[in-house]
Design a protein around this motif. Structure first.
Motif, short mmCIF file in Angstrom:
data_model
loop_
_atom_site.label_atom_id
_atom_site.label_comp_id
_atom_site.label_asym_id
_atom_site.label_seq_id
_atom_site.Cartn_x
_atom_site.Cartn_y
_atom_site.Cartn_z
N CYS A 11 0.85 -1.20 0.00
CA CYS A 11 0.00 0.00 0.00
C CYS A 11 0.88 1.25 0.00
O CYS A 11 2.10 1.16 0.07
CB CYS A 11 -0.93 0.00 1.22
SG CYS A 11 -0.05 0.20 2.80
N LYS A 12 0.23 2.40 -0.05
CA LYS A 12 0.96 3.66 -0.05
C LYS A 12 1.13 4.21 1.37
O LYS A 12 0.26 4.05 2.22
CB LYS A 12 0.24 4.70 -0.90
CG LYS A 12 0.27 4.43 -2.39
CD LYS A 12 -0.09 5.67 -3.20
CE LYS A 12 -1.47 6.19 -2.86
NZ LYS A 12 -1.84 7.35 -3.72
N ALA A 13 2.24 4.88 1.60
CA ALA A 13 2.49 5.55 2.87
C ALA A 13 3.40 6.74 2.62
O ALA A 13 4.16 6.78 1.64
CB ALA A 13 3.13 4.61 3.89
N ALA A 14 3.32 7.72 3.51
CA ALA A 14 4.21 8.88 3.44
C ALA A 14 5.42 8.60 4.33
O ALA A 14 5.27 8.41 5.54
CB ALA A 14 3.48 10.13 3.90
N TYR A 63 14.82 7.00 11.48
CA TYR A 63 14.48 7.07 10.06
C TYR A 63 14.94 5.80 9.36
O TYR A 63 15.90 5.18 9.80
CB TYR A 63 15.15 8.29 9.41
CG TYR A 63 14.86 9.59 10.10
CD1 TYR A 63 13.62 10.21 9.97
CD2 TYR A 63 15.82 10.20 10.91
CE1 TYR A 63 13.33 11.40 10.62
CE2 TYR A 63 15.54 11.40 11.55
CZ TYR A 63 14.30 11.98 11.41
OH TYR A 63 14.02 13.16 12.06
N PRO A 64 14.25 5.44 8.26
CA PRO A 64 13.01 6.02 7.73
C PRO A 64 11.82 5.70 8.64
O PRO A 64 11.81 4.70 9.34
CB PRO A 64 12.87 5.37 6.36
CG PRO A 64 13.55 4.04 6.53
CD PRO A 64 14.70 4.29 7.45
N ARG A 65 10.83 6.55 8.57
CA ARG A 65 9.72 6.46 9.51
C ARG A 65 8.41 6.87 8.86
O ARG A 65 8.39 7.74 7.99
CB ARG A 65 10.02 7.39 10.69
CG ARG A 65 9.09 7.29 11.88
CD ARG A 65 9.59 8.22 12.98
NE ARG A 65 9.22 7.73 14.29
CZ ARG A 65 9.64 8.27 15.43
NH1 ARG A 65 10.45 9.31 15.40
NH2 ARG A 65 9.26 7.78 16.59
N VAL A 66 7.32 6.24 9.29
CA VAL A 66 5.98 6.66 8.88
C VAL A 66 5.37 7.44 10.03
O VAL A 66 5.13 6.90 11.11
CB VAL A 66 5.09 5.45 8.52
CG1 VAL A 66 3.68 5.93 8.17
CG2 VAL A 66 5.69 4.68 7.35
N LEU A 67 5.17 8.73 9.81
CA LEU A 67 4.64 9.60 10.85
C LEU A 67 3.12 9.47 10.96
O LEU A 67 2.50 8.66 10.30
CB LEU A 67 5.03 11.05 10.55
CG LEU A 67 6.53 11.37 10.51
CD1 LEU A 67 6.76 12.82 10.07
CD2 LEU A 67 7.18 11.13 11.87
N GLY A 68 2.54 10.30 11.80
CA GLY A 68 1.10 10.33 11.99
C GLY A 68 0.66 9.62 13.26
O GLY A 68 0.95 8.44 13.44
N HIS A 69 0.00 10.35 14.15
CA HIS A 69 -0.54 9.71 15.35
C HIS A 69 -1.98 10.11 15.63
O HIS A 69 -2.55 9.71 16.64
CB HIS A 69 0.35 10.00 16.57
CG HIS A 69 0.35 11.44 16.99
ND1 HIS A 69 0.97 12.43 16.28
CD2 HIS A 69 -0.19 12.05 18.07
CE1 HIS A 69 0.81 13.59 16.88
NE2 HIS A 69 0.10 13.39 17.98
N GLU A 70 -2.57 10.89 14.73
CA GLU A 70 -4.00 11.16 14.77
C GLU A 70 -4.62 10.46 13.56
O GLU A 70 -4.14 10.61 12.44
CB GLU A 70 -4.29 12.66 14.69
CG GLU A 70 -3.82 13.45 15.89
CD GLU A 70 -4.29 14.91 15.87
OE1 GLU A 70 -4.16 15.57 16.90
OE2 GLU A 70 -4.79 15.36 14.81
N CYS A 144 1.23 4.24 16.37
CA CYS A 144 0.18 4.60 15.40
C CYS A 144 0.60 4.53 13.93
O CYS A 144 0.19 3.63 13.21
CB CYS A 144 -0.33 6.01 15.71
SG CYS A 144 -0.88 6.22 17.42
N SER A 145 1.39 5.50 13.46
CA SER A 145 1.78 5.62 12.05
C SER A 145 0.56 5.66 11.13
O SER A 145 0.30 4.74 10.35
CB SER A 145 2.72 4.47 11.65
OG SER A 145 3.99 4.63 12.26
N THR A 146 -0.18 6.75 11.22
CA THR A 146 -1.44 6.88 10.48
C THR A 146 -1.29 7.51 9.10
O THR A 146 -2.28 7.59 8.37
CB THR A 146 -2.45 7.70 11.30
OG1 THR A 146 -1.87 8.97 11.63
CG2 THR A 146 -2.84 6.97 12.57
N PHE A 147 -0.09 7.95 8.72
CA PHE A 147 0.09 8.50 7.38
C PHE A 147 0.35 7.37 6.39
O PHE A 147 1.32 7.39 5.62
CB PHE A 147 1.24 9.52 7.36
CG PHE A 147 0.98 10.76 8.16
CD1 PHE A 147 -0.27 11.05 8.67
CD2 PHE A 147 2.03 11.66 8.40
CE1 PHE A 147 -0.50 12.21 9.42
CE2 PHE A 147 1.80 12.83 9.14
CZ PHE A 147 0.54 13.09 9.66
N ALA A 148 -0.51 6.37 6.41
CA ALA A 148 -0.39 5.20 5.55
C ALA A 148 -1.78 4.64 5.29
O ALA A 148 -2.70 4.86 6.06
CB ALA A 148 0.49 4.14 6.20
#
Length: 379
Positions: A11-14, A63-70, A144-148
Motif C-alpha cells: 500500500c501507499k504511505a508517506a 528514520y526512515p519512519r511513517v509519521l502520523g498519530h491522529e 500509530c503511524s497513520t500517514f499510511a
C-alpha cells in the motif's frame, strides 16, 4: 477471529527519510497482525504539531519512519488472541495505552499505563516493526503511524468508536483536541464559576476552552499571538482574548490579574511548549490554589518557574493526552460530540489527500490554519 489467514499488504504511505526532508509517498509492505494486534485500513488522519516536531527529529531521530498519530480506520484483519474487536469495526488508534490492571491504570490518578506506555522506540511492543520499504525496516511513530493506507497496532492502543461520529472528527480526538479537553477536565478539574487562562489557541487550546465552557467556568481567557484564532476560540466559549504583542507595555500576567480582580486565574493551561510562556502561565494563577497544566510538546526541554510563587501554594503539573484514559474516559467525550455538545467541524480548516502530505505541513504555517485533515481512503 478472521475468516482467512491475513497476508502482507502492499500500500501507499508517506515516508520521512530524515529530519525536515520532504515526505515521499511510496509503496510499502505492511505485515499481517501478530498476536494481540489488528491491521487497520486508515480512512483519514490529521496533522498535529507533535508530528512536525518528530519530523524535525524530536523524540529520537528514527528514520526512515511513517509519521502520523491522529487518525481513524476500519479493522481489516485481526491477530490471534484479540477479543472485543472484529473485522469491519471502526476504530481509533492511540499513542496512550490502557491495560486496566497495572497500578497506574487502577489508581484513577493517571492515564499513563505501565504495561503499555507511550512508545518512543519506533517499534511494536515486541520490539519489531510491521512496515518496510524495499526490504528496509520502517519505524512507527508511537504506536500509530497513520500517514499510511494500512497500519498495524497492538489492541491495547486501539478503541472502537461509534460510527455515528464522522471519521474526520474521530481523528481530531486522537490527540490535540482531547489533550486540551482532558487537561481542563481530568487534570485541572475546572469547576463551575472558576476562571481559566489558556495559552495557545491551536487544536489543543481550543479543546481546553471547550471543556472549560462545558464545565461552567465563568471567565475563559485565551492568549495567542494570532488574532485570527480569536473568533474560533469565542465560538468554543472563550470570554476574553489577549494578544501579547498588543499589551501596551504590560505583561500578559499583569493583564490577566487585571481581568481577575488582581488575583489571577484559578487554572491555566499551557499549550505552546515555549519556556517563557510556561513561566507566564504559572505566574498568572492565584496564590494558594492556582493550578497550571503543561501540555506543549517542543524540543525545548527546560523551563523555569518562580520558586517563591511555587511556595505560595501554586501547583504545576504536566499531562499527556490530557490525562484521558483511552477506554475509561474517551467514550464520554465521543458522546458529547455525537450529541453536538461539542462541535468539531469548526476545527477543520483544510483537507488534503495523502499524495499532498507535504502541503499539509506547509498549511500549518498559515495563520488561518487550525487543523488539516488528510483523506486517505473511503469507508
Amino acid at each position: 477471529m478472521a475468516s482467512k489467514v491475513p497476508q502482507t499488504i502492499r500500500c501507499k504511505a508517506a515516508i520521512c527519510w530524515g529530519p525536515e526532508e520532504p515526505l515521499t509517498v511510496e509503496e510499502i509492505e505492511v505485515e499481517p497482525p501478530r498476536s494481540s494486534e489488528v491491521r487497520i485500513r486508515i480512512l483519514c488522519a490529521s496533522l498535529c504539531h507533535t508530528d512536525q516536531s518528530c519530523w524535525k527529529g524530536y523524540l529520537g531521530p528514527l528514520y526512515p519512519r511513517v509519521l502520523g498519530h491522529e487518525g481513524v480506520g476500519v479493522i481489516e484483519s485481526v491477530g490471534e488472541g484479540v477479543d472485543g474487536l472484529d473485522e469491519g469495526d471502526l476504530v481509533m488508534p492511540s499513542f496512550v495505552g490502557e491495560c486496566g490492571d497495572c497500578r497506574n491504570c487502577s489508581s484513577n490518578k493517571t492515564n499513563l499505563c505501565f504495561r503499555y506506555p507511550v512508545a518512543l522506540d519506533g517499534l511494536m511492543p515486541d520490539a519489531t516493526a510491521r512496515m518496510s520499504v524495499e526490504g528496509k525496516k520502517l519505524y512507527h511513530l508511537f504506536s500509530c503511524s497513520t500517514f499510511a493506507e494500512y497500519t498495524v497496532v497492538n489492541v491495547n492502543y486501539v478503541v472502537r468508536v461509534d460510527p455515528r461520529l464522522e471519521p474526520s472528527h474521530i481523528s481530531l480526538l486522537s490527540c490535540g483536541f482531547t489533550t486540551g479537553f482532558g487537561a481542563a477536565w481530568k487534570e485541572a478539574g475546572v469547576d463551575r464559576g472558576s476562571s481559566v487562562a489558556v495559552f495557545g489557541l491551536g487544536g489543543v487550546g481550543i479543546g481546553a476552552v471547550a471543556a472549560a465552557k462545558l464545565l461552567g467556568a465563568s471567565k475563559i481567557i485565551g492568549v495567542d499571538l494570532n488574532d485570527k484564532r480569536k473568533e474560533k476560540a469565542e465560538f468554543y466559549g472563550m470570554t476574553d482574548f489577549i494578544n501579547p504583542k498588543k499589551n501596551d507595555g504590560k505583561t500578559t500576567v499583569e493583564i490577566i490579574r487585571e481581568m481577575t480582580e488582581g488575583v489571577g486565574v484559578d487554572y491555566s493551561i499551557e499549550c505552546t511548549g515555549a519556556a517563557a510562556v510556561t513561566s507566564e502561565a504559572f505566574e498568572s494563577t492565584v496564590m494558594g490554589r492556582g493550578v497550571t497544566v503543561l501540555l506543549g510538546v517542543t524540543p525545548e526541554q527546560h523551563a523555569s518557574v518562580d520558586r517563591t510563587a511555587l511556595l505560595y501554594g501554586r501547583t504545576v503539573k504536566g499531562a499527556l493526552y490530557g490525562g484521558v484514559k483511552l477506554r475509561s474516559d474517551l467514550l464520554s467525550i465521543i458522546g458529547k460530540c455525537i450529541s453536538k455538545e461539542i462541535k468539531l467541524d469548526e476545527l477543520i480548516t483544510h483537507r488534503v489527500g495523502l499524495d499532498d502530505i507535504n502541503r499539509a505541513f506547509e498549511l500549518m504555517k498559515d495563520a488561518d490554519c487550525l487543523k488539516v485533515v488528510i483523506e486517505i481512503s473511503d469507508m
